[in-house]
Scaffold this motif. Structure first.
Motif, mmCIF file in Angstrom:
data_model
loop_
_atom_site.group_PDB
_atom_site.id
_atom_site.type_symbol
_atom_site.label_atom_id
_atom_site.label_comp_id
_atom_site.label_asym_id
_atom_site.label_seq_id
_atom_site.Cartn_x
_atom_site.Cartn_y
_atom_site.Cartn_z
ATOM 1 N N GLY A 116 6.816 -6.968 5.972
ATOM 2 C CA GLY A 116 5.774 -7.966 6.200
ATOM 3 C C GLY A 116 4.536 -7.345 6.820
ATOM 4 O O GLY A 116 3.407 -7.678 6.450
ATOM 5 N N MET A 117 4.731 -6.442 7.782
ATOM 6 C CA MET A 117 3.599 -5.760 8.410
ATOM 7 C C MET A 117 2.840 -4.922 7.388
ATOM 8 O O MET A 117 1.600 -4.943 7.352
ATOM 9 N N LEU A 118 3.566 -4.189 6.551
ATOM 10 C CA LEU A 118 2.909 -3.360 5.547
ATOM 11 C C LEU A 118 2.124 -4.205 4.549
ATOM 12 O O LEU A 118 1.058 -3.795 4.082
ATOM 13 N N SER A 119 2.639 -5.383 4.213
ATOM 14 C CA SER A 119 1.905 -6.277 3.313
ATOM 15 C C SER A 119 0.554 -6.629 3.899
ATOM 16 O O SER A 119 -0.469 -6.639 3.208
ATOM 17 N N ILE A 122 -1.772 -3.413 3.927
ATOM 18 C CA ILE A 122 -2.332 -3.113 2.603
ATOM 19 C C ILE A 122 -3.516 -4.033 2.328
ATOM 20 O O ILE A 122 -4.569 -3.603 1.858
ATOM 21 N N HIS A 123 -3.355 -5.307 2.652
ATOM 22 C CA HIS A 123 -4.417 -6.286 2.433
ATOM 23 C C HIS A 123 -5.631 -5.960 3.296
ATOM 24 O O HIS A 123 -6.767 -6.002 2.839
ATOM 25 N N LEU A 124 -5.393 -5.606 4.557
ATOM 26 C CA LEU A 124 -6.490 -5.317 5.477
ATOM 27 C C LEU A 124 -7.234 -4.062 5.068
ATOM 28 O O LEU A 124 -8.464 -4.027 5.048
ATOM 29 N N ASP A 125 -6.494 -3.019 4.739
ATOM 30 C CA ASP A 125 -7.113 -1.743 4.404
ATOM 31 C C ASP A 125 -7.949 -1.870 3.134
ATOM 32 O O ASP A 125 -9.018 -1.283 3.015
ATOM 33 N N ALA A 126 -7.445 -2.642 2.190
ATOM 34 C CA ALA A 126 -8.158 -2.801 0.925
ATOM 35 C C ALA A 126 -9.469 -3.553 1.097
ATOM 36 O O ALA A 126 -10.403 -3.372 0.327
ATOM 37 N N HIS A 127 -9.563 -4.377 2.136
ATOM 38 C CA HIS A 127 -10.769 -5.173 2.349
ATOM 39 C C HIS A 127 -11.567 -4.687 3.553
ATOM 40 O O HIS A 127 -12.396 -5.411 4.090
ATOM 41 N N ASN A 128 -11.283 -3.452 3.994
ATOM 42 C CA ASN A 128 -12.056 -2.823 5.065
ATOM 43 C C ASN A 128 -12.147 -3.674 6.326
ATOM 44 O O ASN A 128 -13.156 -3.697 7.019
ATOM 45 N N ASP A 157 11.928 1.337 -2.220
ATOM 46 C CA ASP A 157 12.149 0.412 -3.335
ATOM 47 C C ASP A 157 11.266 -0.818 -3.226
ATOM 48 O O ASP A 157 10.859 -1.405 -4.228
ATOM 49 N N TRP A 158 10.995 -1.229 -1.992
ATOM 50 C CA TRP A 158 10.092 -2.365 -1.795
ATOM 51 C C TRP A 158 8.698 -2.030 -2.317
ATOM 52 O O TRP A 158 8.044 -2.855 -2.974
ATOM 53 N N LEU A 159 8.228 -0.812 -2.058
ATOM 54 C CA LEU A 159 6.927 -0.387 -2.565
ATOM 55 C C LEU A 159 6.913 -0.383 -4.093
ATOM 56 O O LEU A 159 5.941 -0.820 -4.729
ATOM 57 N N ILE A 160 7.990 0.116 -4.692
ATOM 58 C CA ILE A 160 8.077 0.135 -6.156
ATOM 59 C C ILE A 160 8.054 -1.284 -6.706
ATOM 60 O O ILE A 160 7.362 -1.580 -7.688
ATOM 61 N N GLU A 161 8.805 -2.170 -6.065
ATOM 62 C CA GLU A 161 8.854 -3.558 -6.534
ATOM 63 C C GLU A 161 7.476 -4.206 -6.454
ATOM 64 O O GLU A 161 7.038 -4.901 -7.382
ATOM 65 N N GLN A 162 6.766 -3.980 -5.334
ATOM 66 C CA GLN A 162 5.428 -4.535 -5.191
ATOM 67 C C GLN A 162 4.497 -4.006 -6.283
ATOM 68 O O GLN A 162 3.699 -4.756 -6.856
#
Length: 506
Positions: A116-119, A122-128, A157-162
């Protein structure tokens, strides 16, 4: 390699702490994963293949400290989480450790909140960091009574699934791209400046710009590079089919990988002008965001890589190492900022803002301070009429008026009780209170669950009863600041305690 994702399944076995352990009541199909925790000491006996341990030592990754104890080499895991694909094909998974009681039985719970934290990251980093975190990732954590899902994938595997979920909604297509060539025939638009500069001595050549259909738009190349990066974790059948679809797309070269942030910005701009349906454009943007986040991790300095047996040093190997101190700080900052802005739009967050703290007699800066999160409260009220230009202009002017209501320091450290606070953290809190004259100063630390509640720290002031300046000391605003130890529940991504009702009083 046996991997765990929606496309195939095998028996799930996890090796941790030098023994084979099964995840209790797990219905997850298994893969070859060695799962370890922060601060754990690893020896060659913790690996199925001794060559994997030797390879890790040779890489000198920043995530590990190499030690020699009792005649054998050890690797001590630092403040990092992530995954490393070992030469044998086995994946090393590193999970965070909140306290000494964290054991292998907590793997399911830990993976759950880490993903959940990584999700969010990823969203934060992509939107600066210009947007608030995506709260939908934590909808399943809203109730403590909700049982954890039995099927929780390892991080790899979670990264691959995403990635595959996003990839299913996007296929590489040809798009018109500007192409500049110095050719013998005049085709397209002649670039006069470039022509005079480069072809003054060869008038039979023409520097022309033309639009050509090509798969090699930057968004496609970014996605292809991330796909190749994850390819070793996919079964041969799936990887071969995916490569066929993306065969005509080239990957980013080494120079472009060093400038992946610039490539990402250009790729997003190219996507925005493509004639795609809204749904397909959104899917493409999400895929590019994830691809960029994955590739960005590869550019971090992870080690010296002194292994003399490396055949191709330019080839990327899956090595996702995330500094847990920085990850928790960024994640928590955005979560808390979101909480404030849900209460009132008058709260404005500032991240990692550096300010001069001490000057010398000539006014030169000696020391600076940089709180993790500053909350500035403006004096303006919300505009009721958004169409009223005068009201909007007045509000914009009032935005410059206000005060710092909260100064927040965030630490990824285990704090069993209030008395465990370090002297350096306490000095830092009081310094912040004095420098910003804020009503509240928080030290935010991680916890599991909602049992721990905020604790107020009362400063003891010492002055003589006959001191004529005692009244002035009592009226000092920095002494009136409230210092708090604030537990942040990683399972819910929120602060514990009844914080919201008291924010308007700050």
């Amino acid at each position: 390699m046996i991997t765990n994702n929606p496309y195939y399944a095998k028996e799930h076995i996890i090796k941790a702490n030098s023994r084979q352990t099964r995840v209790p009541n797990s219905s997850v199909a298994t893969m070859n994963v060695i799962t370890v925790f922060e601060h754990q000491r690893l020896t060659v006996h913790d690996f199925l293949h001794a060559s994997d341990f030797d390879w890790l030592i040779a890489q000198e990754f920043a995530a590990f400290t190499i030690k020699r104890k009792r005649g054998q080499w050890q690797l001590k895991v630092g403040h990092y989480i992530g995954v490393i694909l070992l030469p044998s094909g086995i994946t090393l998974e590193i999970l965070p450790k909140l306290n000494q009681s964290t054991q292998t039985s907590d793997i399911v719970q830990t993976r759950h909140w880490v993903q959940g934290m990584l999700s969010d990251l990823i969203h934060l980093d992509a939107h600066n960091n210009h947007k608030l975190p995506n709260t939908k990732n934590f909808g399943q954590f809203s109730s403590q009574s909700t049982p954890l899902p039995l099927k929780v994938l390892p991080i790899s595997d979670w990264l691959i699934e995403q990635f595959l979920q996003r990839l299913m909604d996007y296929q590489p297509t040809k798009h018109y791209q500007a192409q500049i060539e110095n050719q013998a025939s005049l085709q397209g638009r002649l670039l006069i400046k470039e022509q005079l500069r480069h072809n003054s001595m060869q008038p039979h050549k023409f520097i022309c710009e033309s639009s050509v259909l090509s798969y090699d738009m930057l968004a496609n190349r970014l996605i292809k590079s991330a796909l190749v990066y994850l390819m070793p974790l996919l079964p041969q059948l799936i990887s071969s089919k995916l490569l066929q679809l993306w065969q005509q797309v080239s990957t980013l070269n080494n120079r472009e990988m060093q400038q992946v942030a610039l490539i990402y910005a250009q790729a997003k701009h190219q996507l925005d002008v493509q004639p795609l349906q809204r749904q397909k454009l959104h899917a493409a943007q999400q895929l590019v965001d994830l691809a960029y986040w994955l590739l960005k991790q590869t550019t971090a300095v992870t080690g010296n890589g002194i292994d003399p047996n490396r055949q191709n040093s330019s080839q990327l190997r899956l090595c996702l190492l995330i500094d847990m101190n920085q990850a928790f700080e960024q994640w928590t900052s955005q979560r808390i900022a979101s909480m404030f802005q849900q209460v009132s739009s008058n709260y404005r967050p500032f991240y990692q803002t550096q300010s001069v703290w001490l000057n010398d007699a000539e006014g030169l800066a000696c020391l600076s301070i940089r709180p993790d999160l500053l909350i500035f409260k403006t004096v303006s009220d919300d505009c009721q009429n958004q169409n009223d230009i005068v009201v909007s202009q007045t509000k914009a002017k009032d935005k410059t008026k206000g005060h710092y209501s909260h100064v927040i320091d965030i630490k990824w450290k285990y704090l069993p009780h209030a008395a465990a606070i370090s002297a350096s953290d306490a000095y830092q809190l009081t310094s912040y209170a004095q420098a910003y004259l804020a009503g509240q100063v928080w030290l935010v630390y991680p916890v599991l669950g909602s049992d721990r509640q905020p604790v107020a720290l009362k400063q003891q002031t010492h002055y003589g009863s006959n001191d004529s300046s005692s009244d002035n000391i009592k009226n000092n605003e920095s002494i009136d600041a409230h210092l708090w130890l604030m537990p942040f529940d990683v399972l819910t991504g929120t602060l514990n305690g009844e914080v919201l009702p008291h924010l308007d009083k700050a």
